[in-house]
Write a protein that holds these residues in place. Structure first.
Motif, PDB file in Angstrom:
ATOM      1  N   THR A 294     104.730  33.917  42.203  1.00 42.21           N
ATOM      2  CA  THR A 294     104.368  32.505  42.296  1.00 42.21           C
ATOM      3  C   THR A 294     105.543  31.621  41.911  1.00 42.21           C
ATOM      4  OG1 THR A 294     102.126  33.172  41.664  1.00 42.21           O
ATOM      5  CG2 THR A 294     102.594  30.828  41.685  1.00 42.21           C
ATOM      6  N   VAL A 295     106.329  32.054  40.919  1.00 42.55           N
ATOM      7  CA  VAL A 295     107.542  31.304  40.558  1.00 42.55           C
ATOM      8  C   VAL A 295     108.479  31.224  41.764  1.00 42.55           C
ATOM      9  CG1 VAL A 295     109.617  31.321  39.128  1.00 42.55           C
ATOM     10  CG2 VAL A 295     107.400  31.844  38.104  1.00 42.55           C
ATOM     11  N   GLN A 296     108.652  32.334  42.450  1.00 41.97           N
ATOM     12  CA  GLN A 296     109.494  32.340  43.646  1.00 41.97           C
ATOM     13  C   GLN A 296     108.965  31.365  44.681  1.00 41.97           C
ATOM     14  OE1 GLN A 296     110.260  36.217  45.400  1.00 41.97           O
ATOM     15  NE2 GLN A 296     110.387  35.321  47.438  1.00 41.97           N
ATOM     16  N   GLU A 297     107.646  31.338  44.862  1.00 44.87           N
ATOM     17  CA  GLU A 297     107.046  30.449  45.855  1.00 44.87           C
ATOM     18  C   GLU A 297     107.245  28.985  45.497  1.00 44.87           C
ATOM     19  OE1 GLU A 297     103.632  33.733  47.100  1.00 44.87           O
ATOM     20  OE2 GLU A 297     103.222  32.189  45.592  1.00 44.87           O
ATOM     21  N   ILE A 298     107.222  28.668  44.197  1.00 44.49           N
ATOM     22  CA  ILE A 298     107.454  27.286  43.774  1.00 44.49           C
ATOM     23  C   ILE A 298     108.816  26.809  44.264  1.00 44.49           C
ATOM     24  CG2 ILE A 298     107.911  25.817  41.760  1.00 44.49           C
ATOM     25  CD1 ILE A 298     105.711  27.389  40.288  1.00 44.49           C
ATOM     26  N   PHE A 299     109.829  27.641  44.055  1.00 40.42           N
ATOM     27  CA  PHE A 299     111.168  27.194  44.415  1.00 40.42           C
ATOM     28  C   PHE A 299     111.487  27.401  45.896  1.00 40.42           C
ATOM     29  CE2 PHE A 299     111.179  27.547  39.825  1.00 40.42           C
ATOM     30  CZ  PHE A 299     111.582  26.249  39.514  1.00 40.42           C
ATOM     31  N   ASP A 300     110.744  28.297  46.545  1.00 40.99           N
ATOM     32  CA  ASP A 300     110.823  28.357  48.008  1.00 40.99           C
ATOM     33  C   ASP A 300     110.311  27.054  48.608  1.00 40.99           C
ATOM     34  OD1 ASP A 300     111.918  30.871  48.157  1.00 40.99           O
ATOM     35  OD2 ASP A 300     110.032  31.903  48.533  1.00 40.99           O
ATOM     36  N   ALA A 301     109.253  26.498  48.021  1.00 41.12           N
ATOM     37  CA  ALA A 301     108.718  25.221  48.504  1.00 41.12           C
ATOM     38  C   ALA A 301     109.601  24.052  48.083  1.00 41.12           C
ATOM     39  CB  ALA A 301     107.298  25.022  47.975  1.00 41.12           C
ATOM     40  N   CYS A 302     110.224  24.186  46.926  1.00 39.32           N
ATOM     41  CA  CYS A 302     111.071  23.111  46.406  1.00 39.32           C
ATOM     42  C   CYS A 302     112.305  22.882  47.272  1.00 39.32           C
ATOM     43  CB  CYS A 302     111.493  23.454  44.973  1.00 39.32           C
ATOM     44  SG  CYS A 302     112.802  22.418  44.297  1.00 39.32           S
ATOM     45  N   THR A 303     112.901  23.964  47.775  1.00 41.96           N
ATOM     46  CA  THR A 303     114.193  23.843  48.465  1.00 41.96           C
ATOM     47  C   THR A 303     114.151  22.900  49.669  1.00 41.96           C
ATOM     48  OG1 THR A 303     114.853  26.028  47.687  1.00 41.96           O
ATOM     49  CG2 THR A 303     116.040  25.130  49.574  1.00 41.96           C
ATOM     50  N   PRO A 304     113.210  23.071  50.632  1.00 39.60           N
ATOM     51  CA  PRO A 304     113.190  22.104  51.745  1.00 39.60           C
ATOM     52  C   PRO A 304     112.809  20.690  51.293  1.00 39.60           C
ATOM     53  CG  PRO A 304     111.332  23.634  51.889  1.00 39.60           C
ATOM     54  CD  PRO A 304     112.234  24.160  50.831  1.00 39.60           C
TER      55      PRO A 304
END
Length: 365
Positions: A294-304
């Motif tokens: 979930t942490v990875q998903e947070i920053f995957d969403a943050c980047t764009p």
């Protein structure tokens, strides 16, 4: 020839195209059994057409290739269709569950994936790629125009826990508000959100009753069979539930898909699946408590959102103040990245899932 390729995904569509125009020029015919259309194939214009996994007699195949079509053959002995033109359903992935999960198409596909991945089989890699691109194509068709909210969270959240019921309540509220709930399609928080969307058409009492029944098999470990059977028992008691989307992966094949997502886009490639889920969450993403994934998903969403690569930043709501500021302090880093950028007005941290729908609206979801 059409200006852009057109897709034919059913026999009825094939017949309609032939009746209307008398030509298959430029069409993509996807996983349609054409065994009974030999006469049509022998005479129709097929120049520039592509047939993907369409069963047809050899003489018809020879004729269409000679007439300028490209034929991708049916691949034998696969537990899945690499050219499929529709999303999966729970009933399809769990077919044969009465005899145990190991015999279902979902489990057999995972076993095939593990074997071919270990063998570094280039042909299997091509087949997997065809399958995943087909999934992306039909997923886009299925959710076109929908207001999609992604709900992310840990797979370890057990049935019967208060936070499982709370996550289910969130899914129900979002579905009733007109959003399409999309999750990673697995167990835990993902299942809870899909269950909530499934419960949306029923009276409020249905959801706690269903959660109580599911609690008899709280986890997919040690028995996926018992866990899945409990879900189908709920579906049998309350048929015709609400719709939602699950986007799981065979990369984590030890985690089965849940049976409450009515439309399932299952991928072999996890990176494609992760990015695809976040990219399609046009109305925002809710992050329930989770761990590394979930942490990875947070920053995957943050980047764009940070770079504006998908246009206007999309709302991001983190649920669980203590979890995201102390246990896994992702909120502080997310806030630091957002400071002074357009995405700063599109992120929020809340204590309870009950706050999420109103916060999503405030953020523009």
């Amino acid at each position: 020839m059409p200006n852009s390729p057109y897709e034919i995904e059913t026999l009825a569509e094939f017949d309609q195209v032939v009746r209307d125009g008398g030509s298959l020029c430029g069409f993509r015919v996807q996983s349609v059994d054409l065994s009974g259309r030999v006469e049509t194939l022998m005479g129709v214009d097929v120049h520039g057409a592509v047939f993907l996994g369409c069963a047809m007699p050899w003489e018809a195949e020879y004729r269409v290739q000679s007439a300028g079509a490209l034929v991708f053959p049916v691949v034998p002995d696969l537990p899945f269709d690499p050219y499929r033109g529709s999303l999966y359903t729970p009933e399809e992935l769990f077919a044969g569950l009465a005899g145990g999960y190991a015999g279902t198409p979902d489990a057999r596909t995972y076993a095939w994936f593990e074997r071919t991945k270990a063998e570094h089989d280039i042909f299997a890699a091509v087949v997997r790629g065809m399958h995943d691109e087909s999934m992306s194509n039909v997923l886009d068709e299925a959710i076109r125009g929908a207001r999609v909210v992604g709900v992310m969270g840990g797979h370890a959240l057990g049935r019967g826990r208060p936070d499982y019921l709370a996550a289910a309540g969130l899914g129900r509220t979002l579905a009733r508000a007109g959003y399409t709930v999309a999750t990673g399609g697995g167990p835990g928080a993902m299942e809870a959100a899909n269950l909530g969307a499934y419960a949306a058409p029923f009276q409020d009492a249905m959801l706690p009753e269903a959660a109580e029944l599911l609690a008899a098999a709280p986890s997919f470990e040690p028995s996926v069979t018992d866990w899945a059977r409990a879900a189908f028992a709920v579906r049998e008691r309350w048929p015709d539930g609400g719709s939602s989307v699950g986007i799981p992966t065979w990369f984590y094949g030890h985690e089965p898909p849940n049976a409450f997502a009515s439309r399932i886009a299952k991928y072999f490639t996890n990176a494609l699946r992760e990015d695809g889920l976040l990219a399609r969450a046009t109305a925002g993403v809710v992050f329930l408590p989770g761990a590394a994934g979930t942490v990875q998903e947070i920053f995957d969403a943050c980047t764009p959102n940070y770079y504006g690569s998908r246009g206007e930043p999309r709302p991001m709501v983190l649920v669980g103040r203590e979890h995201w500021t102390e246990r896994f302090p992702a909120w502080q880093l997310l806030g630091a990245l957002a400071r002074g950028r357009a995405m700063e007005a599109r992120i929020a941290l809340v204590d309870e899932v009950a706050e999420v729908p109103d916060v999503l609206k405030t953020l523009g979801g």
